[in-house]
Scaffold this motif. Structure first.
Motif, PDB file in Angstrom:
ATOM      1  N   GLY A 101       0.819  -1.208   0.000  1.00 13.61           N
ATOM      2  CA  GLY A 101       0.000   0.000   0.000  1.00 13.61           C
ATOM      3  C   GLY A 101       0.853   1.259   0.000  1.00 13.61           C
ATOM      4  N   LEU A 111      -0.675   3.239   8.049  1.00 15.02           N
ATOM      5  CA  LEU A 111      -1.860   2.393   7.939  1.00 15.02           C
ATOM      6  C   LEU A 111      -1.466   0.917   7.938  1.00 15.02           C
ATOM      7  CD1 LEU A 111      -4.919   2.268   7.580  1.00 15.02           C
ATOM      8  CD2 LEU A 111      -4.565   2.317   5.101  1.00 15.02           C
ATOM      9  N   THR A 140      -2.752  -1.560  10.949  1.00 17.13           N
ATOM     10  CA  THR A 140      -3.648  -2.696  10.691  1.00 17.13           C
ATOM     11  C   THR A 140      -3.056  -4.006  11.202  1.00 17.13           C
ATOM     12  OG1 THR A 140      -2.715  -2.830   8.434  1.00 17.13           O
ATOM     13  CG2 THR A 140      -4.836  -1.693   8.709  1.00 17.13           C
ATOM     14  N   ASP A 161      -6.531   7.955   6.061  1.00 21.02           N
ATOM     15  CA  ASP A 161      -7.833   7.321   5.843  1.00 21.02           C
ATOM     16  C   ASP A 161      -7.829   5.931   6.471  1.00 21.02           C
ATOM     17  OD1 ASP A 161     -10.300   6.537   5.010  1.00 21.02           O
ATOM     18  OD2 ASP A 161      -9.811   6.394   2.875  1.00 21.02           O
ATOM     19  N   VAL A 162      -8.431   5.804   7.629  1.00 22.61           N
ATOM     20  CA  VAL A 162      -8.416   4.532   8.362  1.00 22.61           C
ATOM     21  C   VAL A 162      -9.658   3.689   8.092  1.00 22.61           C
ATOM     22  CG1 VAL A 162      -6.967   5.431  10.209  1.00 22.61           C
ATOM     23  CG2 VAL A 162      -9.454   5.616  10.394  1.00 22.61           C
ATOM     24  N   PRO A 187     -11.855   1.113   6.206  1.00 22.89           N
ATOM     25  CA  PRO A 187     -11.562   0.018   5.259  1.00 22.89           C
ATOM     26  C   PRO A 187     -12.498   0.045   4.065  1.00 22.89           C
ATOM     27  CG  PRO A 187     -12.837  -0.803   7.103  1.00 22.89           C
ATOM     28  CD  PRO A 187     -12.540   0.641   7.420  1.00 22.89           C
ATOM     29  N   ARG A 188     -12.082  -0.643   3.029  1.00 22.59           N
ATOM     30  CA  ARG A 188     -12.957  -0.766   1.863  1.00 22.59           C
ATOM     31  C   ARG A 188     -14.100  -1.741   2.140  1.00 22.59           C
ATOM     32  NH1 ARG A 188     -12.185  -5.382  -0.873  1.00 22.59           N
ATOM     33  NH2 ARG A 188     -10.410  -6.650  -0.247  1.00 22.59           N
ATOM     34  N   THR A 229     -13.768  -6.218   8.265  1.00 21.66           N
ATOM     35  CA  THR A 229     -12.974  -5.668   9.364  1.00 21.66           C
ATOM     36  C   THR A 229     -13.607  -6.026  10.706  1.00 21.66           C
ATOM     37  OG1 THR A 229     -12.360  -3.789   7.961  1.00 21.66           O
ATOM     38  CG2 THR A 229     -11.936  -3.571  10.309  1.00 21.66           C
ATOM     39  N   THR A 233      -7.664  -8.781   8.661  1.00 20.28           N
ATOM     40  CA  THR A 233      -7.878  -7.340   8.792  1.00 20.28           C
ATOM     41  C   THR A 233      -7.378  -6.589   7.559  1.00 20.28           C
ATOM     42  OG1 THR A 233      -7.600  -7.515  11.199  1.00 20.28           O
ATOM     43  CG2 THR A 233      -7.430  -5.305  10.230  1.00 20.28           C
ATOM     44  N   ARG A 234      -6.163  -6.908   7.119  1.00 15.35           N
ATOM     45  CA  ARG A 234      -5.586  -6.199   5.975  1.00 15.35           C
ATOM     46  C   ARG A 234      -6.291  -6.518   4.666  1.00 15.35           C
ATOM     47  NH1 ARG A 234       0.665  -6.854   8.006  1.00 15.35           N
ATOM     48  NH2 ARG A 234       0.715  -4.926   9.239  1.00 15.35           N
ATOM     49  N   TYR A 282      -8.713  -4.003   3.888  1.00 13.89           N
ATOM     50  CA  TYR A 282      -8.179  -2.700   3.483  1.00 13.89           C
ATOM     51  C   TYR A 282      -7.570  -2.726   2.078  1.00 13.89           C
ATOM     52  CZ  TYR A 282      -8.675  -0.502   8.071  1.00 13.89           C
ATOM     53  OH  TYR A 282      -9.192   0.057   9.217  1.00 13.89           O
ATOM     54  N   TYR A 283      -6.908  -3.831   1.747  1.00 11.96           N
ATOM     55  CA  TYR A 283      -6.177  -3.913   0.484  1.00 11.96           C
ATOM     56  C   TYR A 283      -6.781  -5.008  -0.401  1.00 11.96           C
ATOM     57  CZ  TYR A 283      -2.714  -1.549   3.460  1.00 11.96           C
ATOM     58  OH  TYR A 283      -2.082  -0.697   4.332  1.00 11.96           O
TER      59      TYR A 283
END
Length: 268
Positions: free
Chosen positions: A69, A74, A78, A143-144, A146-147, A152, A224-225, A228-229
């Protein structure tokens, strides 16, 4: 078969009595955890929050590019946050039964009461820490969010379940072997170093990656990640595994507590 009014009253009275015991134990934990007064709850939140911020600041201050990322902060956060959710539950549930052992002299207080009271307190503290991290990240432009917020939440739930299972098992073992509290500190160091907090497991050689895949906290961090990714953790992530380990350690802790109940009461 229907419950009589007397049975219903007895169940209601038992529930109220149990609630009062848990509440009293939670208040005692707040007072005895830090400083011996009610302000200890503020420290209970500030302590893990400071721990997380210090770790994040150290790795961000090194000036290295994020392993994955665009944001080093971040990426590290995470990893640190789910690890600390797990770690504080597993550690302070154990510490609670050691410090509160004299209370077992009261017939109303049981080992499970002490463990669950500590777990509830740590879960509340973890929720507060997460909220404060979001508040602190927003003004500095990180920006914390998540997508995939649902995944999460599931990952944090898995961290709580895993911490609850380890905390239950640790607490019962520590009652029989108090030195286990010190021994588990070494286990924590091993878990921290192998959890993938500062590296990407998918980038490791196949044999090492396959071995680390059995580390349940690593799976929680990967989970968790992945929220986000996009595409993160495809080679390692197994969402079922940390849940299975959490349920397994929780069941084993409950079974061990039942088997050792007579011994603990005899040596209280």
């Amino acid at each position: 078969m229907y419950l009589s009014n007397t049975d219903t009253f007895d169940l209601s009275s038992a529930a109220r009595r149990q609630r009062r015991v848990l509440y009293a134990l939670m208040l005692r934990n707040i007072r005895t955890k830090f400083f011996g007064n009610g302000f200890g709850m503020l420290v209970a939140v500030a302590w893990p929050l400071t721990h997380i911020l210090v770790v994040v600041a150290i790795y961000a201050g090194l000036g290295r590019a994020a392993p994955y990322g665009d944001s080093t902060v971040l990426f590290v956060a995470t990893g640190v946050v789910p690890f600390q959710i797990f770690n504080y539950l597993a550690r302070f549930m154990m510490l609670s039964v050691i410090k509160n052992r004299p209370l077992l002299a009261f017939p109303e207080v049981r080992v499970l009461d002490m463990l669950f009271a500590s777990a509830l307190l740590e879960i509340l503290a973890a929720a507060c820490v997460t909220i404060f991290l979001i508040i602190l990240a927003w003004p500095v432009g990180i920006d914390v969010f998540p997508r995939d917020i649902v995944q999460t939440a599931y990952a944090f739930g898995a961290a709580i379940l895993l911490g609850l299972g380890f905390g239950m098992l640790n607490g019962v073992i520590a009652l029989a072997v108090p030195m286990w509290f010190t021994g588990y500190a070494l286990v924590t160091i091993l878990l921290w170093g192998s959890a993938g907090i500062i590296f990407v497991p998918d980038a490791l050689p196949d044999r090492l990656r396959e071995a680390l895949a059995y580390q349940p906290v690593l799976q929680v961090i990967e989970w968790t990640r992945s929220a986000y990714y996009e595409g993160y953790g495809d080679l390692v992530l197994n969402r079922f595994y940390p849940i299975a380990v959490g349920l397994g350690t929780l069941f084993l802790g409950l079974l061990l507590e039942r088997a050792m109940r007579g011994y603990v009461l005899a040596h209280r």
